[in-house]
Design a protein around this motif. Structure first.
Motif, PDB file in Angstrom:
ATOM      1  N   VAL A   1     -36.712  81.055  66.193  1.00 28.49           N
ATOM      2  CA  VAL A   1     -35.873  80.728  65.041  1.00 28.49           C
ATOM      3  C   VAL A   1     -34.479  80.380  65.543  1.00 28.49           C
ATOM      4  O   VAL A   1     -34.109  80.677  66.677  1.00 28.49           O
ATOM      5  N   TYR A   2     -33.702  79.768  64.665  1.00 32.19           N
ATOM      6  CA  TYR A   2     -32.320  79.459  64.973  1.00 32.19           C
ATOM      7  C   TYR A   2     -31.509  80.698  64.643  1.00 32.19           C
ATOM      8  O   TYR A   2     -31.316  81.029  63.479  1.00 32.19           O
ATOM      9  N   GLY A   3     -31.078  81.421  65.668  1.00 33.70           N
ATOM     10  CA  GLY A   3     -30.420  82.696  65.472  1.00 33.70           C
ATOM     11  C   GLY A   3     -28.936  82.600  65.161  1.00 33.70           C
ATOM     12  O   GLY A   3     -28.349  81.518  65.112  1.00 33.70           O
ATOM     13  N   LYS A   4     -28.351  83.759  64.968  1.00 32.84           N
ATOM     14  CA  LYS A   4     -26.926  83.867  64.688  1.00 32.84           C
ATOM     15  C   LYS A   4     -26.109  83.333  65.864  1.00 32.84           C
ATOM     16  O   LYS A   4     -26.536  83.396  67.005  1.00 32.84           O
ATOM     17  N   GLU A   5     -24.946  82.828  65.543  1.00 31.19           N
ATOM     18  CA  GLU A   5     -24.010  82.312  66.551  1.00 31.19           C
ATOM     19  C   GLU A   5     -24.597  81.166  67.367  1.00 31.19           C
ATOM     20  O   GLU A   5     -24.127  80.870  68.453  1.00 31.19           O
ATOM     21  N   GLY A   6     -25.655  80.530  66.856  1.00 30.12           N
ATOM     22  CA  GLY A   6     -26.226  79.368  67.516  1.00 30.12           C
ATOM     23  C   GLY A   6     -27.183  79.653  68.660  1.00 30.12           C
ATOM     24  O   GLY A   6     -27.679  78.734  69.291  1.00 30.12           O
TER      25      GLY A   6
END
Length: 158
Positions: A31-36
């Protein structure tokens, strides 16, 4: 939108890619996580070929859920069928990669149905599945990936 496999000779047929999805027991969800930063986590899964969906379970809160709320686009990868071919003395393996959109199943009846299908892949009998689902099924959070693109390939590791 989705890139084709660069080395066509390594491509699996759609049927071979689907067979790998049915056979294997674990995949990696990215997945596209936090902070990129990307976030990839191994999960057990169930492949519903008829409806072109992947189902897996997990917690109702956490990194994965937060990431999916921000961006529902995912990549799901399954690896398997590793073998050593004596004539080339090299390990070969196959993979199926899926791109799609993931959502939490909110409909409790649908989630219970999917939990039972999922469990049949991992439990030794329907009786045990029925028992587990009746006892703990409502506590499970199910996720659904709608497949937008799928490809498979075979590679030589060395």
């Amino acid at each position: 939108m989705f890139r084709p496999i660069r080395k066509k000779k390594n491509a699996l047929t759609d049927e071979e890619a689907k067979k790998l999805l049915h056979k294997e027991r674990r995949g990696v969800l990215a997945v596209y996580g936090k902070e990129g930063y990307p976030y990839a986590v191994p999960v057990n899964y169930f492949y519903d070929e008829e409806n072109e969906k992947i189902y897996f379970h997990g917690a109702k809160a956490g990194h994965k859920v937060e990431a999916l709320k921000e961006n529902d686009k995912v990549c799901f990868t399954v690896l398997g069928n590793e073998e050593i071919r004596e004539e080339e003395w090299a390990p070969f393996m196959q993979s199926t990669i899926i791109f799609g959109r993931c959502r939490l199943l909110d409909d409790q009846d649908e989630a219970i149905k999917r939990v039972a299908q999922f469990a049949m892949k991992y439990y030794p009998s329907k009786e045990l599945v029925d028992k587990e689902v009746s006892e703990d099924g409502r506590a499970v959070q199910m996720f659904e990936i709608s497949i937008e693109h799928m490809s498979g390939k075979q590679v030589k590791e060395i």
